[in-house]
Design an enzyme around this catalytic site. Structure first.
Site, PDB file in Angstrom:
ATOM      1  N   ASN A  10       0.865  -1.176   0.000  1.00  0.00           N
ATOM      2  CA  ASN A  10       0.000   0.000   0.000  1.00  0.00           C
ATOM      3  C   ASN A  10       0.908   1.235   0.000  1.00  0.00           C
ATOM      4  O   ASN A  10       1.523   1.549   1.017  1.00  0.00           O
ATOM      5  CB  ASN A  10      -0.882  -0.040   1.260  1.00  0.00           C
ATOM      6  CG  ASN A  10      -1.703   1.228   1.442  1.00  0.00           C
ATOM      7  OD1 ASN A  10      -1.791   2.060   0.543  1.00  0.00           O
ATOM      8  ND2 ASN A  10      -2.303   1.375   2.613  1.00  0.00           N
ATOM      9  N   TRP A  11       0.979   1.896  -1.151  1.00  0.00           N
ATOM     10  CA  TRP A  11       1.911   3.026  -1.282  1.00  0.00           C
ATOM     11  C   TRP A  11       1.365   4.294  -0.623  1.00  0.00           C
ATOM     12  O   TRP A  11       2.079   5.295  -0.528  1.00  0.00           O
ATOM     13  CB  TRP A  11       2.228   3.278  -2.756  1.00  0.00           C
ATOM     14  CG  TRP A  11       2.967   2.151  -3.425  1.00  0.00           C
ATOM     15  CD1 TRP A  11       3.409   0.991  -2.835  1.00  0.00           C
ATOM     16  CD2 TRP A  11       3.358   2.059  -4.803  1.00  0.00           C
ATOM     17  NE1 TRP A  11       4.041   0.199  -3.767  1.00  0.00           N
ATOM     18  CE2 TRP A  11       4.025   0.826  -4.981  1.00  0.00           C
ATOM     19  CE3 TRP A  11       3.190   2.891  -5.927  1.00  0.00           C
ATOM     20  CZ2 TRP A  11       4.532   0.413  -6.215  1.00  0.00           C
ATOM     21  CZ3 TRP A  11       3.703   2.492  -7.155  1.00  0.00           C
ATOM     22  CH2 TRP A  11       4.365   1.266  -7.297  1.00  0.00           C
ATOM     23  N   LYS A  12       0.110   4.276  -0.222  1.00  0.00           N
ATOM     24  CA  LYS A  12      -0.523   5.449   0.413  1.00  0.00           C
ATOM     25  C   LYS A  12      -0.279   6.707  -0.430  1.00  0.00           C
ATOM     26  O   LYS A  12      -0.202   6.615  -1.651  1.00  0.00           O
ATOM     27  CB  LYS A  12      -0.034   5.612   1.856  1.00  0.00           C
ATOM     28  CG  LYS A  12      -0.154   4.332   2.669  1.00  0.00           C
ATOM     29  CD  LYS A  12       0.013   4.570   4.139  1.00  0.00           C
ATOM     30  CE  LYS A  12      -0.006   3.233   4.859  1.00  0.00           C
ATOM     31  NZ  LYS A  12      -0.043   3.378   6.310  1.00  0.00           N
ATOM     32  N   HIS A  96      -9.483   0.720   5.028  1.00  0.00           N
ATOM     33  CA  HIS A  96      -8.196   0.937   5.711  1.00  0.00           C
ATOM     34  C   HIS A  96      -8.434   1.831   6.928  1.00  0.00           C
ATOM     35  O   HIS A  96      -9.267   2.740   6.888  1.00  0.00           O
ATOM     36  CB  HIS A  96      -7.195   1.585   4.753  1.00  0.00           C
ATOM     37  CG  HIS A  96      -5.803   1.602   5.299  1.00  0.00           C
ATOM     38  ND1 HIS A  96      -5.390   2.535   6.220  1.00  0.00           N
ATOM     39  CD2 HIS A  96      -4.753   0.775   5.087  1.00  0.00           C
ATOM     40  CE1 HIS A  96      -4.123   2.278   6.549  1.00  0.00           C
ATOM     41  NE2 HIS A  96      -3.717   1.222   5.873  1.00  0.00           N
ATOM     42  N   GLU A  98      -6.861   4.256   8.078  1.00  0.00           N
ATOM     43  CA  GLU A  98      -6.706   5.699   7.832  1.00  0.00           C
ATOM     44  C   GLU A  98      -7.976   6.273   7.209  1.00  0.00           C
ATOM     45  O   GLU A  98      -8.343   7.421   7.473  1.00  0.00           O
ATOM     46  CB  GLU A  98      -5.462   5.943   6.961  1.00  0.00           C
ATOM     47  CG  GLU A  98      -4.193   5.749   7.773  1.00  0.00           C
ATOM     48  CD  GLU A  98      -2.985   5.274   6.991  1.00  0.00           C
ATOM     49  OE1 GLU A  98      -2.978   5.368   5.752  1.00  0.00           O
ATOM     50  OE2 GLU A  98      -2.026   4.798   7.640  1.00  0.00           O
ATOM     51  N   GLU A 168      -5.259  -5.475  10.458  1.00  0.00           N
ATOM     52  CA  GLU A 168      -4.265  -4.427  10.668  1.00  0.00           C
ATOM     53  C   GLU A 168      -4.551  -3.708  11.986  1.00  0.00           C
ATOM     54  O   GLU A 168      -5.347  -2.759  12.015  1.00  0.00           O
ATOM     55  CB  GLU A 168      -4.327  -3.413   9.532  1.00  0.00           C
ATOM     56  CG  GLU A 168      -3.988  -3.988   8.181  1.00  0.00           C
ATOM     57  CD  GLU A 168      -3.423  -2.926   7.265  1.00  0.00           C
ATOM     58  OE1 GLU A 168      -2.297  -3.089   6.803  1.00  0.00           O
ATOM     59  OE2 GLU A 168      -4.095  -1.904   7.046  1.00  0.00           O
ATOM     60  N   GLY A 174       2.391   1.982  10.840  1.00  0.00           N
ATOM     61  CA  GLY A 174       3.294   3.118  10.714  1.00  0.00           C
ATOM     62  C   GLY A 174       3.979   3.497  12.020  1.00  0.00           C
ATOM     63  O   GLY A 174       4.593   4.555  12.117  1.00  0.00           O
ATOM     64  N   SER A 214       3.494  -2.462  10.366  1.00  0.00           N
ATOM     65  CA  SER A 214       4.952  -2.468  10.574  1.00  0.00           C
ATOM     66  C   SER A 214       5.610  -3.792  10.189  1.00  0.00           C
ATOM     67  O   SER A 214       6.526  -4.255  10.871  1.00  0.00           O
ATOM     68  CB  SER A 214       5.284  -2.073  12.021  1.00  0.00           C
ATOM     69  OG  SER A 214       4.842  -0.750  12.282  1.00  0.00           O
ATOM     70  N   GLY A 235       2.934  -1.228   4.340  1.00  0.00           N
ATOM     71  CA  GLY A 235       2.927   0.211   4.048  1.00  0.00           C
ATOM     72  C   GLY A 235       4.333   0.713   3.780  1.00  0.00           C
ATOM     73  O   GLY A 235       4.865   0.584   2.678  1.00  0.00           O
ATOM     74  N   GLY A 236       4.969   1.264   4.810  1.00  0.00           N
ATOM     75  CA  GLY A 236       6.281   1.900   4.654  1.00  0.00           C
ATOM     76  C   GLY A 236       7.318   1.057   3.921  1.00  0.00           C
ATOM     77  O   GLY A 236       8.031   1.558   3.038  1.00  0.00           O
TER      78      GLY A 236
HETATM   79  C1  PEP Z   1      -0.768  -0.083   6.184  1.00  0.00           C
HETATM   80  O1  PEP Z   1      -1.034   1.089   6.284  1.00  0.00           O
HETATM   81  O2  PEP Z   1      -1.526  -0.826   5.555  1.00  0.00           O
HETATM   82  C2  PEP Z   1       0.440  -0.560   6.837  1.00  0.00           C
HETATM   83  C3  PEP Z   1       0.477  -1.816   7.181  1.00  0.00           C
HETATM   84  O3  PEP Z   1       1.461   0.347   7.075  1.00  0.00           O
HETATM   85  P1  PEP Z   1       2.904   0.054   7.729  1.00  0.00           P
HETATM   86  O4  PEP Z   1       3.429  -1.214   7.115  1.00  0.00           O
HETATM   87  O5  PEP Z   1       3.737   1.239   7.376  1.00  0.00           O
HETATM   88  O6  PEP Z   1       2.681  -0.100   9.192  1.00  0.00           O
END
Ligand code: PEP
Length: 251
Positions: A10-12, A96, A98, A168, A174, A214, A235-236
Site C-alpha cells: 500500500n503506497w498510500k 483501511h 486511515e 491491521e 506506521g 509495521s 505500508g512503509g
Molecule cells: C498499512 O497502512 O496498511 C500498513 C500496514 O502500514 P505500515 O506497514 O507502514 O505499518
C-alpha cells in the site's frame, strides 16, 4: 487448505510519477519467478494508469487504495469502480484504518463499497483492526468482528472468492510496533472462525487473511509463517524494492 500467500504494498500518498514507475519496473522483473505467492501494489489514483501499464502482463497485480460506492454521477472528487478497471486496476483496498479514522468512513459505508467493487468485477482487500484502547480494554474481537460482519454483509459465497481480509491493528500501523506472531495468529484464527459462521467452513478455509502493521524484512518470516496468516499488507516497507521484495520472499 493450502492458501497461497498474498503480499500487497500500500503506497498510500507517497512517491511521485517517476519513483512510482521505477518501483513498479523493479518489481516487475524481480517477481517474474514467483509461482507460489501473489503480489500486488496499490499506488495513488493518479499513478494507477502508468503503473498498471508498466506491470501489464507481469506477475504483479495493481489496485487502488479506495473508491466510491456509487457507480457514477455527481460525486465531486470521487473515483468509481469502472474507472479503476478502465485504467488496469483489478483490486481495491477498502476500510483501511486511515480511511476509517481520518476520513470518517463507517462500517456500513465500507460494506456498500465492498458490494459495489465486487459487483463491478474488482477483487477486494477488506481491512479490519482495533485501536490500542480497544485492545487494552479487551474489545479486539468485538471490534474486528463487527468490522468483518458489516464489511462482508450480503455477499454471496462466490463473491467471497474475490475477497482478502487484512487484519491491521491500528496501533501497529506506521508505528514500528508490530503485533507478535501470536497476537496476529490469535486474531486471524478468530476471524476465520467468524467467516465459517457468516459463510461456510469452506469459505473460511479458502479466504486469505493478511497481517498488516509495521511488517519489515526483519519480522516478515515469523509473522507470515504463523498459523492462519496468509501474507501481508505492507505500508512503509513497500516503498522500496529491496524491502518489499525481502518481505515477499519471506520463505
Ligand atoms: C498499512 O497502512 O496498511 C500498513 C500496514 O502500514 P505500515 O506497514 O507502514 O505499518
Amino acid at each position: 487448505m493450502n492458501r497461497k500467500p498474498y503480499i500487497a504494498g500500500n503506497w498510500k500518498m507517497n512517491l511521485d510519477r517517476r519513483a512510482a514507475v521505477a518501483l513498479a519496473a523493479a518489481l516487475r522483473e524481480a517477481c517474474q519467478a514467483f509461482t507460489d505467492r501473489d503480489v500486488a501494489v496499490f499506488p495513488p489514483f493518479v499513478y494507477l494508469d502508468e503503473v498498471a501499464r508498466t506491470l501489464a502482463g507481469s506477475k504483479v497485480r495493481v489496485g487502488a487504495q479506495n473508491m466510491c460506492d456509487a457507480a457514477n454521477g455527481a460525486f465531486t472528487g470521487e473515483v468509481s469502480a469502472a474507472m479503476l478497471l478502465d485504467v488496469g486496476a483489478t483490486s481495491v483496498i477498502l476500510g483501511h484504518s486511515e480511511r476509517r479514522q481520518l476520513f470518517g468512513e463507517t462500517d456500513e459505508g465500507i460494506g456498500r463499497k465492498v458490494r459495489t467493487a465486487l459487483g463491478a468485477g474488482l477483487d477486494v482487500i477488506l481491512c479490519v483492526g482495533e485501536t490500542l484502547d480497544e485492545r487494552n480494554t479487551q474489545a479486539t474481537e468485538r471490534v474486528v468482528g463487527r468490522q468483518l460482519t458489516k464489511g462482508l454483509e450480503d455477499l454471496t459465497l462466490d463473491q467471497m472468492a474475490k475477497v482478502t481480509v487484512a487484519y491491521e491493528p491500528v496501533w501497529a500501523i506506521g508505528t514500528g510496533l508490530n503485533a507478535t506472531p501470536k497476537q496476529a495468529s490469535d486474531v486471524h484464527t478468530y476471524l476465520r472462525g467468524l467467516l465459517a459462521g457468516l459463510f461456510s467452513p469452506k469459505v473460511a478455509q479458502a479466504t486469505r487473511i493478511q497481517y498488516g502493521g509495521s511488517v519489515k524484512p526483519e519480522n516478515a518470516r515469523d509473522l507470515l509463517t504463523s498459523p492462519d496468516v496468509d501474507g501481508a499488507l505492507v505500508g512503509g516497507a513497500a516503498l522500496k524494492p529491496d524491502s518489499f521484495l525481502a518481505i515477499a520472499r519471506f520463505r
